[in-house]
Design a protein around this motif. Structure first.
Motif, short mmCIF file in Angstrom:
data_model
loop_
_atom_site.label_atom_id
_atom_site.label_comp_id
_atom_site.label_asym_id
_atom_site.label_seq_id
_atom_site.Cartn_x
_atom_site.Cartn_y
_atom_site.Cartn_z
N ASP A 49 0.83 -1.21 0.00
CA ASP A 49 0.00 0.00 0.00
C ASP A 49 0.86 1.26 0.00
O ASP A 49 0.47 2.28 -0.57
CB ASP A 49 -0.92 -0.01 1.21
N MET A 52 1.70 1.64 -3.58
CA MET A 52 0.56 2.18 -4.31
C MET A 52 0.38 3.67 -4.04
O MET A 52 0.18 4.48 -4.96
CB MET A 52 -0.69 1.39 -3.94
N ARG A 115 -5.08 2.42 1.88
CA ARG A 115 -5.84 2.17 0.66
C ARG A 115 -7.13 3.00 0.65
O ARG A 115 -7.48 3.62 -0.37
CB ARG A 115 -6.16 0.68 0.56
N SER A 119 -8.07 6.19 -1.84
CA SER A 119 -9.29 6.19 -2.65
C SER A 119 -10.14 7.43 -2.40
O SER A 119 -10.70 8.02 -3.33
CB SER A 119 -10.10 4.92 -2.35
N SER A 126 -8.13 4.85 -12.69
CA SER A 126 -6.74 4.63 -13.09
C SER A 126 -6.23 5.84 -13.86
O SER A 126 -7.00 6.55 -14.50
CB SER A 126 -6.62 3.37 -13.96
N SER A 219 2.01 -0.20 -15.47
CA SER A 219 0.79 -0.85 -15.00
C SER A 219 -0.34 0.12 -14.69
O SER A 219 -1.41 -0.31 -14.26
CB SER A 219 1.09 -1.69 -13.75
N ASP A 222 -2.99 2.90 -10.02
CA ASP A 222 -4.27 2.29 -9.69
C ASP A 222 -4.21 1.73 -8.27
O ASP A 222 -3.14 1.36 -7.77
CB ASP A 222 -4.59 1.16 -10.68
N LEU A 223 -5.37 1.65 -7.63
CA LEU A 223 -5.42 1.12 -6.27
C LEU A 223 -4.97 -0.33 -6.19
O LEU A 223 -4.52 -0.80 -5.15
CB LEU A 223 -6.85 1.24 -5.71
N SER A 224 -5.07 -1.06 -7.32
CA SER A 224 -4.71 -2.47 -7.32
C SER A 224 -3.19 -2.69 -7.36
O SER A 224 -2.76 -3.85 -7.33
CB SER A 224 -5.35 -3.18 -8.52
N TRP A 226 -1.18 -2.45 -5.11
CA TRP A 226 -0.71 -3.10 -3.88
C TRP A 226 -0.59 -4.61 -4.06
O TRP A 226 0.12 -5.27 -3.30
CB TRP A 226 -1.63 -2.77 -2.72
N PHE A 227 -1.26 -5.18 -5.09
CA PHE A 227 -1.19 -6.62 -5.35
C PHE A 227 0.24 -7.06 -5.68
O PHE A 227 0.53 -8.26 -5.60
CB PHE A 227 -2.12 -7.01 -6.50
#
Length: 298
Positions: A49, A52, A115, A119, A126, A219, A222-224, A226-227
Motif C-alpha cells: 500500500d 501504491m 488504501r 481512494s 486509473s 501498469s 491504480d489502487l490495485s 498493492w497486489f
C-alpha cells in the motif's frame, strides 16, 4: 524444441528482458519486505500500500502540480521513507513485546487505512504520468525493448549494490545487521536498536516508493498496485524466507516464469504458474531455494 522453434530469437530475448524487468520490481519489493522483517520480526503487509500510495503521489506532483519527474522522484521517495519511519516509531513500537500476530494484524489494518485514504483523496480511477523514457525503445538482439524496462533493471541493480555496500562497508550497516541477528546483545553493546529499526523501515519505504514510481507508468496508477506485494511474498518464500539473496533470486524467477508461461503455455497459466512452481519448490525445498535453516523446539 517445438515451442522454441515457433518463436523467433528476438521474441525470446524480448520476453527474457521483460521478465527480468518485472522480476526486478518483485525483487525490490521483496527486498524491502525482508529488510523490515529482519529488523522487527514483523512482516509489513502495508508495504504494497505504501508502493501504491507513492505512485499516486508521483502522479499528483508530475501531472497535477507540474513538477519535473527528476524533482518528484526524490520527493516521493523521501515522503515514503518519512511515512514508514513514523509508522515504526509511533505505531509499531507501541506493541513491542506483543505476539507477532498482533504486529501482522496491525500492518494489515494500516494497509487498509492507506488504501481507503488514497481512494477518498484521489478517487478510484486509473491514470498515468509521463517519464523521461515514455515512448522510447531500444533494439537489443533484434528485440525491441521499452527503455523504461531497461531503467527498471538498472535501478534494481543500483539499489541492490548500494544496499550491499551500505550493509557491509559502513558502521551503521554493520550495526543494522548485528541488531537484526540479536537485538538484546546489540543493545547491551550500545547500539540504539529502536532508531535502527525505524531507519530500516524508512529504507524499506523508500524502496517501495521507487518501485511504485517506476512500475506505475507501465501498469497504470491504480489502487490495485498493492497486489504487487503478493508476488513479492511468493518471491520471498520461493527464494528463502528471511534471505536477502533469496528475495532477489525469487523475484527474478517469478518475473521470468510469468513472461514465458504467458506465451508458451495455454491461456490462464501466466497468473497461476508462479504459484505452481512455488508449491513445487516448497515440497522439495521447504526453506526455499537458498533459505537459511531455522528451527524451533516446541
Amino acid at each position: 524444441m517445438g515451442a522454441f522453434d515457433s518463436a523467433s530469437l528476438s521474441q525470446f530475448v524480448q520476453l527474457g528482458l521483460q521478465g527480468v524487468s518485472t522480476g526486478a520490481i518483485y525483487s525490490l519489493v521483496a527486498l524491502g519486505l525482508v529488510l523490515g522483517y529482519k529488523a522487527t520480526e514483523v512482516l509489513n503487509f502495508a508495504h504494497g500500500d505504501v508502493l501504491m500510495l507513492s505512485s499516486f503521489a508521483a502522479w499528483y506532483f508530475i501531472a497535477e502540480a507540474g513538477l519535473s519527474f527528476w524533482f518528484a522522484l526524490p520527493l516521493v521517495v523521501l515522503l515514503a521513507a518519512l511515512l514508514c519511519w513514523l509508522l515504526e516509531a509511533r505505531v509499531m513500537r507501541a506493541i513491542v513485546g506483543q505476539p507477532q500476530f498482533a504486529g501482522v494484524m496491525l500492518t494489515i489494518g494500516i494497509g487498509f487505512m492507506i488504501r481507503g485514504g488514497t481512494s477518498m483523496v484521489f478517487g478510484p480511477d486509473s491514470r498515468s504520468y509521463p517519464t523521461p523514457w515514455t515512448g522510447h525503445a531500444t533494439t537489443l538482439g533484434g528485440a525491441i525493448v521499452a527503455d523504461l524496462n531497461l531503467v527498471i533493471i538498472a535501478a534494481a541493480l543500483g539499489v541492490t549494490a548500494l544496499l550491499f555496500v551500505f550493509l557491509q562497508r559502513t558502521a551503521l550497516g554493520v550495526a543494522i545487521q548485528a541488531s537484526s541477528q540479536n537485538q538484546l546483545a546489540s543493545y547491551l553493546c550500545g547500539v540504539r536498536v529502536k532508531r535502527l529499526n525505524s531507519l530500516v523501515w524508512a529504507i524499506s519505504g523508500a524502496i517501495a516508493a521507487l518501485c511504485g514510481i517506476l512500475l506505475a507508468p507501465i501498469s497504470l496508477v491504480d489502487l490495485s498496485l498493492w497486489f504487487v506485494m503478493l508476488k513479492a511474498l511468493a518471491a520471498l518464500v520461493l527464494g528463502g524466507f528471511g534471505s536477502v539473496p533469496g528475495a532477489i533470486l525469487g523475484g527474478l524467477l517469478i518475473g521470468l516464469i510469468e513472461q514465458f508461461s504467458g506465451v508458451y503455455l495455454p491461456d490462464g497459466f501466466k497468473d497461476v504458474m508462479p504459484y505452481l512452481v512455488l508449491i513445487a519448490v516448497l515440497v522439495f525445498f521447504p526453506r526455499g531455494l537458498i533459505g537459511e535453516a531455522h528451527g524451533r523446539r516446541v
